[in-house]
Design a protein around this motif. Structure first.
Motif, PDB file in Angstrom:
ATOM      1  N   LYS A 262       0.832  -1.199   0.000  1.00 24.14           N
ATOM      2  CA  LYS A 262       0.000   0.000   0.000  1.00 24.14           C
ATOM      3  C   LYS A 262       0.869   1.253   0.000  1.00 24.14           C
ATOM      4  O   LYS A 262       0.492   2.280  -0.570  1.00 24.14           O
ATOM      5  CB  LYS A 262      -0.896   0.008   1.238  1.00 24.14           C
ATOM      6  CG  LYS A 262      -1.842  -1.179   1.356  1.00 24.14           C
ATOM      7  CD  LYS A 262      -2.550  -1.160   2.707  1.00 24.14           C
ATOM      8  CE  LYS A 262      -3.413  -2.402   2.908  1.00 24.14           C
ATOM      9  NZ  LYS A 262      -4.022  -2.430   4.263  1.00 24.14           N
ATOM     10  N   LYS A 263       2.010   1.159   0.688  1.00 24.86           N
ATOM     11  CA  LYS A 263       2.941   2.288   0.802  1.00 24.86           C
ATOM     12  C   LYS A 263       4.318   1.831   0.335  1.00 24.86           C
ATOM     13  O   LYS A 263       5.189   1.516   1.139  1.00 24.86           O
ATOM     14  CB  LYS A 263       2.990   2.788   2.244  1.00 24.86           C
ATOM     15  CG  LYS A 263       1.652   3.323   2.741  1.00 24.86           C
ATOM     16  CD  LYS A 263       1.732   3.781   4.191  1.00 24.86           C
ATOM     17  CE  LYS A 263       0.396   4.348   4.660  1.00 24.86           C
ATOM     18  NZ  LYS A 263       0.454   4.792   6.074  1.00 24.86           N
ATOM     19  N   PRO A 264       4.526   1.778  -0.973  1.00 24.85           N
ATOM     20  CA  PRO A 264       5.783   1.226  -1.499  1.00 24.85           C
ATOM     21  C   PRO A 264       6.980   2.057  -1.099  1.00 24.85           C
ATOM     22  O   PRO A 264       6.899   3.283  -0.941  1.00 24.85           O
ATOM     23  CB  PRO A 264       5.565   1.273  -3.020  1.00 24.85           C
ATOM     24  CG  PRO A 264       4.560   2.365  -3.216  1.00 24.85           C
ATOM     25  CD  PRO A 264       3.638   2.288  -2.033  1.00 24.85           C
ATOM     26  N   LEU A 265       8.086   1.366  -0.921  1.00 22.03           N
ATOM     27  CA  LEU A 265       9.336   2.050  -0.596  1.00 22.03           C
ATOM     28  C   LEU A 265       9.852   2.812  -1.814  1.00 22.03           C
ATOM     29  O   LEU A 265       9.905   2.270  -2.923  1.00 22.03           O
ATOM     30  CB  LEU A 265      10.381   1.032  -0.146  1.00 22.03           C
ATOM     31  CG  LEU A 265      10.113   0.379   1.211  1.00 22.03           C
ATOM     32  CD1 LEU A 265      10.893  -0.925   1.333  1.00 22.03           C
ATOM     33  CD2 LEU A 265      10.485   1.334   2.340  1.00 22.03           C
ATOM     34  N   VAL A 266      10.229   4.047  -1.608  1.00 20.91           N
ATOM     35  CA  VAL A 266      10.781   4.883  -2.681  1.00 20.91           C
ATOM     36  C   VAL A 266      12.281   5.015  -2.416  1.00 20.91           C
ATOM     37  O   VAL A 266      12.693   5.599  -1.415  1.00 20.91           O
ATOM     38  CB  VAL A 266      10.111   6.263  -2.720  1.00 20.91           C
ATOM     39  CG1 VAL A 266      10.720   7.114  -3.838  1.00 20.91           C
ATOM     40  CG2 VAL A 266       8.611   6.114  -2.916  1.00 20.91           C
ATOM     41  N   PRO A 267      13.123   4.457  -3.283  1.00 20.60           N
ATOM     42  CA  PRO A 267      14.556   4.374  -2.983  1.00 20.60           C
ATOM     43  C   PRO A 267      15.244   5.728  -2.944  1.00 20.60           C
ATOM     44  O   PRO A 267      14.856   6.665  -3.644  1.00 20.60           O
ATOM     45  CB  PRO A 267      15.102   3.516  -4.134  1.00 20.60           C
ATOM     46  CG  PRO A 267      14.139   3.734  -5.257  1.00 20.60           C
ATOM     47  CD  PRO A 267      12.790   3.884  -4.604  1.00 20.60           C
ATOM     48  N   LEU A 268      16.295   5.785  -2.132  1.00 18.74           N
ATOM     49  CA  LEU A 268      17.144   6.975  -2.081  1.00 18.74           C
ATOM     50  C   LEU A 268      18.233   6.910  -3.141  1.00 18.74           C
ATOM     51  O   LEU A 268      18.684   7.933  -3.642  1.00 18.74           O
ATOM     52  CB  LEU A 268      17.793   7.098  -0.696  1.00 18.74           C
ATOM     53  CG  LEU A 268      16.853   7.367   0.479  1.00 18.74           C
ATOM     54  CD1 LEU A 268      17.646   7.367   1.779  1.00 18.74           C
ATOM     55  CD2 LEU A 268      16.134   8.697   0.300  1.00 18.74           C
ATOM     56  N   ALA A 269      18.679   5.688  -3.436  1.00 22.87           N
ATOM     57  CA  ALA A 269      19.713   5.493  -4.452  1.00 22.87           C
ATOM     58  C   ALA A 269      19.084   4.796  -5.655  1.00 22.87           C
ATOM     59  O   ALA A 269      17.996   4.222  -5.567  1.00 22.87           O
ATOM     60  CB  ALA A 269      20.850   4.643  -3.883  1.00 22.87           C
ATOM     61  N   GLU A 270      19.763   4.834  -6.778  1.00 23.71           N
ATOM     62  CA  GLU A 270      19.243   4.199  -7.988  1.00 23.71           C
ATOM     63  C   GLU A 270      19.085   2.696  -7.773  1.00 23.71           C
ATOM     64  O   GLU A 270      19.942   2.027  -7.197  1.00 23.71           O
ATOM     65  CB  GLU A 270      20.208   4.445  -9.156  1.00 23.71           C
ATOM     66  CG  GLU A 270      19.703   3.889 -10.478  1.00 23.71           C
ATOM     67  CD  GLU A 270      20.646   4.182 -11.630  1.00 23.71           C
ATOM     68  OE1 GLU A 270      20.346   3.769 -12.755  1.00 23.71           O
ATOM     69  OE2 GLU A 270      21.693   4.826 -11.393  1.00 23.71           O
ATOM     70  N   THR A 271      17.939   2.152  -8.226  1.00 27.87           N
ATOM     71  CA  THR A 271      17.666   0.727  -8.099  1.00 27.87           C
ATOM     72  C   THR A 271      17.298   0.159  -9.461  1.00 27.87           C
ATOM     73  O   THR A 271      17.071   0.896 -10.425  1.00 27.87           O
ATOM     74  CB  THR A 271      16.527   0.461  -7.101  1.00 27.87           C
ATOM     75  OG1 THR A 271      15.350   1.156  -7.528  1.00 27.87           O
ATOM     76  CG2 THR A 271      16.906   0.920  -5.699  1.00 27.87           C
ATOM     77  N   VAL A 272      17.217  -1.174  -9.532  1.00 29.85           N
ATOM     78  CA  VAL A 272      16.968  -1.817 -10.823  1.00 29.85           C
ATOM     79  C   VAL A 272      15.555  -1.564 -11.328  1.00 29.85           C
ATOM     80  O   VAL A 272      15.305  -1.597 -12.532  1.00 29.85           O
ATOM     81  CB  VAL A 272      17.238  -3.335 -10.740  1.00 29.85           C
ATOM     82  CG1 VAL A 272      18.708  -3.599 -10.551  1.00 29.85           C
ATOM     83  CG2 VAL A 272      16.421  -3.991  -9.626  1.00 29.85           C
ATOM     84  N   HIS A 273      14.604  -1.323 -10.415  1.00 25.88           N
ATOM     85  CA  HIS A 273      13.230  -0.992 -10.802  1.00 25.88           C
ATOM     86  C   HIS A 273      12.767   0.191  -9.968  1.00 25.88           C
ATOM     87  O   HIS A 273      12.873   0.166  -8.743  1.00 25.88           O
ATOM     88  CB  HIS A 273      12.280  -2.169 -10.557  1.00 25.88           C
ATOM     89  CG  HIS A 273      12.621  -3.398 -11.326  1.00 25.88           C
ATOM     90  ND1 HIS A 273      12.653  -3.435 -12.702  1.00 25.88           N
ATOM     91  CD2 HIS A 273      12.941  -4.654 -10.918  1.00 25.88           C
ATOM     92  CE1 HIS A 273      12.982  -4.653 -13.101  1.00 25.88           C
ATOM     93  NE2 HIS A 273      13.169  -5.399 -12.039  1.00 25.88           N
TER      94      HIS A 273
END
Length: 661
Positions: A262-273
């Motif tokens: 419901k509350k997806p993690l939003v990355p601080l560093a670049e990720t594969v998706h």
């Protein structure tokens, strides 16, 4: 580095941040260790009755987007008296500094020591993460061997697809969960909570026994393995009367009741998706014989179109992502995929939000779907997976796609504005010949010819991507041999030459491949037994880390380790990999029940050798694979006849639901 042994966990875990922070300027991408992402949760340690550390055993950039870990993280943290935090594999540069400065494996959320948690849950998508598991256990100060752990140590719990054969890591994990995790983690949490509330009676052994009695948590220490003189397994049996002979997988049936994340993690560093991903259905009955994911996640369970609409609305509004990934093993097979895509495309028309189907079958992609996916002018990548180059080998693997289907599908993409498509194949499949692989070049050439003819442009490309076949447990190919690396590498060399034989076509075709060596090692790990644990440990002691990354993987390190430790057991690397199994051999995972009937799997293996195709039981009568009666489940598919909720776009690409009044 070692952590002094204690008899109980501390009342409050102390953050290691003050010791970690000075080290970060000395490592690459330090932001990945900082935490504090949108969607991250930090709870009061003292208020939690049960505390989980969840790990995806790879780097942050791969682990953070993992859907399974994100779902469990959210499910657990919604419980008021439960705390869940995340940890990922640290790169070797930080590992060296942590050992030098006495900093243990930590969570990224509150930087608490992993050893202080009650449960250390590790989700494996691939067996090549096993060495990273050992690094994390050791850095945490947890004894490497499960037999050496005390009440002061967390329960090390394996999950994910690789957990369907946890025998190679049986010495290092305390328990393994087969199947879906949403309900499983709640049951495990309740058991741990009650055990702690009662004063931890019977210690660690009693807790593990309570987990084993659920019949869906496998505790290796409660099972003994006997071997025959020739090295094969004679039997795997419980060593105490109160644990089950077989451990069954968990199946979450009503996906609408579990609308996560419901509350997806939003990355601080670049990720594969970097997208909001919603799983639109789980399971697959297409019956591709190489595909472990499709076999072990049966039956098919669709999420309703209305729930998908609500999840997308809430997920985008929370995260601000600009891409929606509609995930499954074969997303275009959802019974309402057309209405789903058109509804979402209509809601987002004029915004910067795009839709993607990461897994699209050749025979399920059509012009209507193409138009909806590209309605906003943004075209995400398209990947199609014929898997086998020739019609014959596609019959062997039960991938019922013709060359004409592929050409027609790719031309549809090209004529709808795509200029690049990716075609995925495997090399080293059972019964494969050089000719089967060389037909990949013919297919790629025809794709370019047809695309140029249909568009009138030479500005189109396709990328041919080749992966090595690895036989997996609980599939019809679990008896098959792994092809030798030199054979695979020879075929790939011939294929590259064939692709470039016509230079006018070859220059429009990209060629990416994995050589045969990693596949052989993955084959060792995927079908290994407990004796393979000694190989994993030796590789790790000799520096093995991040074996899923080509720049860190060392084939020679694995070969040397196998040569050093396996002869003591009367077996060798070839015995585990290039040897075909017979029907009556006891396989290391036979006591772990995926629901699939072993006789049915064997018959499908024989059908493969006879080049006989099997239909999809969603649309045809049952083929008695065994899953539905054994697991007391059933196929759940639509159509529901409903449309997406009347969601209204708001500024920034999110959605809102019109008020009832």
């Amino acid at each position: 580095m070692s952590v002094p042994s204690t008899t109980s966990r501390p009342a409050a875990a102390n953050s290691v941040w003050s010791r970690l922070e000075p080290l970060l300027p000395q490592v690459t991408k330090p932001i990945q260790y900082v935490g504090g992402e949108l969607g991250a949760v930090v709870k009061d340690w003292d208020a939690a009755a049960v505390r989980w550390a969840l790990m995806y055993p790879d780097a942050y950039e791969v682990g953070l987007p993992n859907q399974g870990v994100q779902i469990l993280y959210e499910v657990l943290n919604e419980l008021p008296d439960v705390l869940a935090e995340r940890t990922y594999a640290v790169w070797p540069d930080l590992e060296r500094l942590m050992r030098a400065h006495g900093v243990p494996q930590f969570t990224v959320d509150a930087h608490r020591p992993v050893r202080d948690f009650d449960v250390f849950g590790v989700s494996f998508a691939t067996e090549l993460g096993y060495t990273n598991l050992l690094t994390a256990i050791d850095l945490a100060g947890i004894p490497l061997l499960a037999a050496d752990r005390t009440d002061a140590d967390p329960v090390v719990l394996a999950g994910g697809h690789a957990a369907f054969n946890p025998e190679p890591i049986a010495d290092f994990v305390d328990a393994a969960v087969l199947g879906d995790g949403e309900e499983a983690v709640l049951e495990i949490t309740a058991i741990v909570r009650d055990w702690k509330a009662e004063g931890c009676p019977g210690g660690r052994d009693e807790l593990l026994l309570r987990l084993a009695r659920t019949e869906s948590v496998y505790v290796p220490r409660f099972y003994d393995v006997d071997y025959l003189p020739d090295g094969r397994i004679q039997r795997v049996v419980p060593n105490r009367p109160d644990v089950p002979f077989r451990v069954h997988k968990r199946t979450t049936m009503d996906l609408d009741a579990w609308p996560y994340p419901k509350k997806p993690l939003v990355p601080l560093a670049e990720t594969v998706h970097e997208r909001y991903a919603v799983e639109i259905f789980r399971g697959c009955t297409r019956g591709c014989r190489f595909c472990q994911a499709g076999m072990i996640t049966r039956p098919v369970r669709e999420r309703s179109i209305t729930t998908v609409g609500q999840m997308v609305q809430q997920g985008l509004e929370f995260s601000g992502f600009h891409e929606v990934g509609l995930l499954s093993l074969s997303s275009a097979d959802h019974s309402e995929i057309g209405d789903m895509c058109s509804g979402l495309a209509q809601q987002y028309e004029g915004t910067n939000v795009s839709l993607s189907l990461p897994s699209t079958r050749v025979d399920a992609f059509n012009i209507d779907l193409a138009q909806e996916l590209s309605r906003n002018g943004r075209r995400t990548g398209l990947t199609f997976a014929p898997e086998g180059g020739s019609e014959r080998i596609r019959k062997v693997i039960n991938k019922m796609v013709s060359k004409d289907d592929l050409i027609r599908t790719v031309v549809t993409a090209y004529t709808n504005g795509w200029r690049q498509v990716k075609l995925y194949f495997m090399c080293g499949l059972p019964t494969e010949t050089d000719e089967d692989v060389l037909e990949i070049a013919d297919m790629a050439h025809e794709v370019i010819r047809a695309g140029r003819a249909a568009t009138g442009s030479k500005d189109i490309r396709c990328t041919v991507s080749i992966g090595g076949f690895v036989p997996k447990p609980h599939t019809p190919f679990q008896w098959a041999a792994v092809e030798r690396p030199e054979v695979i590498d020879g075929r790939l060399k011939l294929l590259k030459q064939a692709i470039n034989a016509d230079r006018s076509l070859g220059r429009a075709i990209g060629f990416r491949y994995h050589d045969g060596e990693p596949s052989l090692i993955e084959g060792l790990l995927s079908r290994g037994d407990r004796r393979v644990g000694a190989v994993i440990r030796r590789v790790w002691e000799n520096g093995g880390r991040f074996d899923g990354w080509s720049e860190h993987f060392s084939y020679q390190r694995w070969v040397d380790a196998a040569a050093e430790v396996l002869p003591a057991f009367g077996v060798d690397l070839d015995w585990y990999t290039t040897r075909e199994r017979d029907e009556l051999e006891v396989l290391p995972w036979d006591h772990l029940d995926s629901g699939l009937d072993k006789d049915w799997l064997w018959q499908d293996w024989q059908d493969a050798l006879s080049e006989y195709e099997q239909d999809d039981c969603r649309w045809t009568p049952c083929f008695d694979c065994g899953v539905c009666p054994a697991m007391d489940t059933e196929i759940q598919i639509g159509p529901t006849g409903k449309k997406l909720l009347p969601l209204t776009p708001i500024n920034g690409g999110g959605l809102r639901v019109p008020s009832a009044g």
